[in-house]
Write an enzyme that holds these catalytic residues in place. Structure first.
Site, mmCIF file in Angstrom:
data_model
loop_
_atom_site.group_PDB
_atom_site.id
_atom_site.type_symbol
_atom_site.label_atom_id
_atom_site.label_comp_id
_atom_site.label_asym_id
_atom_site.label_seq_id
_atom_site.Cartn_x
_atom_site.Cartn_y
_atom_site.Cartn_z
ATOM 1 N N GLU A 57 0.807 -1.221 0.000
ATOM 2 C CA GLU A 57 0.000 0.000 0.000
ATOM 3 C C GLU A 57 0.841 1.272 0.000
ATOM 4 O O GLU A 57 0.571 2.209 -0.751
ATOM 5 C CB GLU A 57 -0.948 0.014 1.213
ATOM 6 C CG GLU A 57 -2.118 -0.945 1.116
ATOM 7 C CD GLU A 57 -1.765 -2.377 1.520
ATOM 8 O OE1 GLU A 57 -0.588 -2.631 1.861
ATOM 9 O OE2 GLU A 57 -2.661 -3.236 1.501
ATOM 10 N N HIS A 62 -11.922 -4.270 8.853
ATOM 11 C CA HIS A 62 -12.412 -4.214 7.469
ATOM 12 C C HIS A 62 -13.647 -3.335 7.382
ATOM 13 O O HIS A 62 -14.517 -3.554 6.549
ATOM 14 C CB HIS A 62 -12.772 -5.615 6.959
ATOM 15 C CG HIS A 62 -11.590 -6.431 6.535
ATOM 16 N ND1 HIS A 62 -10.584 -6.759 7.396
ATOM 17 C CD2 HIS A 62 -11.256 -6.979 5.339
ATOM 18 C CE1 HIS A 62 -9.681 -7.495 6.745
ATOM 19 N NE2 HIS A 62 -10.061 -7.634 5.500
#
Lengths: 362, 339
Positions: free
Chosen positions: A60, A129
């Protein structure tokens, strides 16, 4: 006008922008995988090929950083983080590098990168999440943060974000992907930094972000049946904040509810409430009410999840609180009965157990 | 901790031993002298507190910046770190904007908003240096990706220290560049210290260049104090990248003479031994090339002295320019903030 879902509107906006501008490319983990991005990039790989649609290693910070580098060299990258949670790994590149670059170098190098950050929640995905972290990014001078709540804005704000000469955090929400609305077929951009009044009302202003805009519209519909006139303001951009539209609405209704998909502490709702206190105090006839997540991480199991995420019922309750009429239960209101039964929030029964009041409104 | 020099297996050996043209050697010498004398001037200004921002001096490492940058074109990109005065000057950045930036003046290369750690010259492919360790490595990769997408033949060079390879971003960036076969050269300036901790207190083996093999790209360790060796290795890696051969890693083994930041020598802090510093100073890259130039009859001592006096004059002029320049007006403090 033609109807399109939010998800398809995102895809159309991306496709049209890549058609129009050869410097735009798409990069990120799972950019071509429905598992990660739903239908929001459907057909893009086939149309533009591997040079401009780049699925990446699981990196990322590196990928965000290289997109920032490419943007310094004149490209307009769109980085997808399929969960906003994963984007925390890229915080240094976004906050330390992208946001500061143009300032730190005296305006000589722009960083026209778009970070498409997807919020997904529910489905018992638990705390890592599910997070909606817009407030973190909205805190940073040098980042623009947009949160489209309608299909039209999903397209128009995405096109605007990609063409913006500065870094834009574009937060879309998978709970909205199925929402249908009018979307122009043409290639158009919405202005970043402008809120919009989606429904006119006279009694209370509900200023909302993202999926809570849709919930607030549903709440306004129910409240109208009970004779309460609610104005719904879609914030659309949380940085820069459109202070004037919020204050104008407050000046009309004199009561304010802020509904944000994040937490309350130092959150977007806190910022809007501060705006009302600092610049709109003499228009306020009642304390500001906020609809936010409870101050705890996202729970996992279904009953907890259902209670955790605010829906239209919480907006309805907040509206009644600012009206001083904390005496109507959502369930009776929904049944069309204007009542005076004490309402408690969050809804609990006399023995302390949770009631089934927070069900989805859709 | 005098390093041994591992021989690179990947670049053709003849490339590493070719004689360089006289003009190239003289240009390398001048670049190194410019960096050396600028850094000594900066050290003096920092000691007198005229420079107030942190300065991370490049003294001792001049051969790396000079040798690599001499192979680059103006539209090739260079990314650096907190210790980037040398990278900036070797890529062609000006002395006046650099010293003015050190003093925080509006005439500085970053308008007095960046300081010593944020040097920029967009005309020469320096899009900004940044001190966050390893943060600019993906930027270099991104500019290389841009070049690939646009079909341009520019090459990007990423300069970073031995500390940066301990960051995940380094590996993320090298891996991505490798899998996409991008025109980027990773130049690790291994000066054997992070801010305060020696290399072998931070890793088990002295083998940074071997990361290249792990990522499937060529890697080589070279003597970073031998500017000719740096030049030849840089030329091979840059030419390879430019012709579509993909990325490479050069570990340039060198040494910073002063402490991590500021003009102090840092002898008595338990970080490093004075003998170690003196050993490395004997391997001064400028002295080494100067002796070569004299031995080969390419330059006389008078000519070498003249290079230094010319550079000294330019530096003195730059310092004067910086001193008489104004700070940016206070009302511009929030200029260039767009959200």
């Amino acid at each position: 006008m033609r109807l399109l879902t939010y998800g398809r509107a995102l895809c159309e906006g991306l496709t049209q922008t890549m058609d129009a501008d050869a410097t735009v490319f798409l990069i990120g983990q799972g950019v071509n995988s429905p598992w990660y991005v739903g239908n929001t990039t459907e057909g893009v790989y086939d149309r533009f090929g591997p040079q401009r649609v780049i699925d990446t290693p699981v990196s990322e910070n590196g990928v965000t950083g290289l997109a920032i580098g490419a943007s310094m060299a004149g490209m307009k990258p769109v980085v997808i983080h399929p969960r906003m949670d994963f984007m925390l790994l890229a915080a240094e590149q976004l906050i330390g590098q992208a946001a500061n670059w143009n300032y730190m170098f005296d305006g000589q190098v722009n960083v026209p990168v778009t970070i498409r950050s997807i919020v997904n929640r529910g489905g018992e995905q638990a705390a890592q999440h599910s997070q909606a972290l817009q407030a973190m990014y909205a805190h940073i001078p040098g980042l623009k943060v947009v949160m489209p709540a309608t299909p039209r804005d999903a397209k128009g704000l995405l096109i605007a974000a990609i063409h913006d000469p500065n870094p834009v955090v574009f937060i879309d929400d998978r709970w909205l992907y199925g929402v249908e609305g009018e979307v122009p077929e043409r290639y158009f951009a919405e202005e970043i930094g402008r809120a919009k009044v989606l429904r006119r009302g006279t009694d209370v202003s509900v200023v909302a972000t993202s999926y809570l805009v849709q919930e607030s519209l549903a709440a306004a519909e129910r409240l109208a049946e009970a004779g309460v006139s609610v104005e719904v303001v879609d914030l659309r951009t949380v940085r820069p904040l459109d202070e004037e539209t919020v204050l104008e609405s407050l000046a009309r209704t004199h009561r304010l509810v802020v509904a944000d998909t994040g937490w309350s502490m130092c959150g977007i709702s806190a910022e809007v409430a501060a705006l009302a206190a600092c610049r709109g105090m003499y228009d306020l006839w009642a304390p500001v009410e906020r609809v936010t997540l409870p101050c705890c991480p996202a729970p996992m199991c279904q009953p907890h999840e259902t209670a955790y995420y605010p829906r239209a019922s919480q907006v309805v309750a907040a509206v009644y609180r600012v009206l001083g009429a904390n005496a109507v239960s959502y369930s009776r209101l929904a049944a069309g009965i204007g009542t005076s039964i004490p309402f408690s929030y969050p809804p609990v029964s006399a023995d302390g157990s949770r009631l089934e009041a927070a069900e989805s409104t859709r | 901790m005098i390093c041994s020099i591992a021989e690179g297996r990947v670049f053709a050996k003849e490339n590493l031993h070719e004689e360089l043209p006289e003009a190239t050697l003289l240009a390398l010498y001048r670049t190194m002298v410019r960096i050396r004398r600028s850094e000594e001037a900066a050290a003096a200004l920092a000691e007198s507190r005229e420079i107030r921002c942190p300065v991370h001096l490049y003294l001792g490492q001049e051969a790396v910046a000079a040798g690599i940058n001499a192979n680059l074109k103006p539209d090739d990109y260079v990314f650096g770190n907190h210790r980037s005065h040398g990278h900036y000057l070797a890529k062609g950045g000006g002395l006046k904007p650099m010293f003015a930036e050190f003093l925080g003046k509006a005439t500085g290369c970053a308008g007095g908003r960046g300081g010593s750690m944020h040097l920029i010259d967009t005309e020469r492919g320096i899009l900004g240096t940044t001190p966050i360790v390893a943060a600019s490595i993906p930027h270099a990769v991104g500019t290389a990706l841009a070049a690939k997408i646009r079909g341009q033949d520019s090459v990007s060079v990423s300069f970073f220290g031995d500390g940066a390879v301990e960051e995940g971003t380094f590996h993320e960036s090298v891996n991505f560049a490798a899998v996409q076969n991008l025109p980027v050269v990773f130049v690790c300036e291994n000066n054997f210290y992070s801010s305060h901790l020696g290399l072998l207190k931070r890793r088990r083996c002295d083998n940074i260049y071997e990361y290249a093999a792990g990522h499937g790209i060529p890697g080589v360790a070279i003597d970073g104090n031998d500017v000719e060796q740096v030049y030849r290795a840089g030329r091979a890696a840059i030419a390879r990248a430019r012709s579509g051969g993909g990325p490479a890693l050069l570990e340039c083994r060198t040494y910073r003479w002063r402490g991590h930041v500021g003009p102090a020598w840092e002898f008595n802090l338990g970080i490093r031994d004075v003998n170690e510093v003196q050993e490395w100073m004997k391997r001064c890259p400028i002295k080494k090339l100067g002796e070569r130039l004299l031995a080969l009859g390419i330059a006389s001592q008078e000519e070498l002295d003249r290079v230094q006096s010319e550079e000294d004059a330019a530096i003195a002029e730059a310092v004067d320019f910086a001193r008489v320049s104004e700070f940016p007006p206070l009302e511009t403090m929030s200029a260039h903030v767009y959200a």
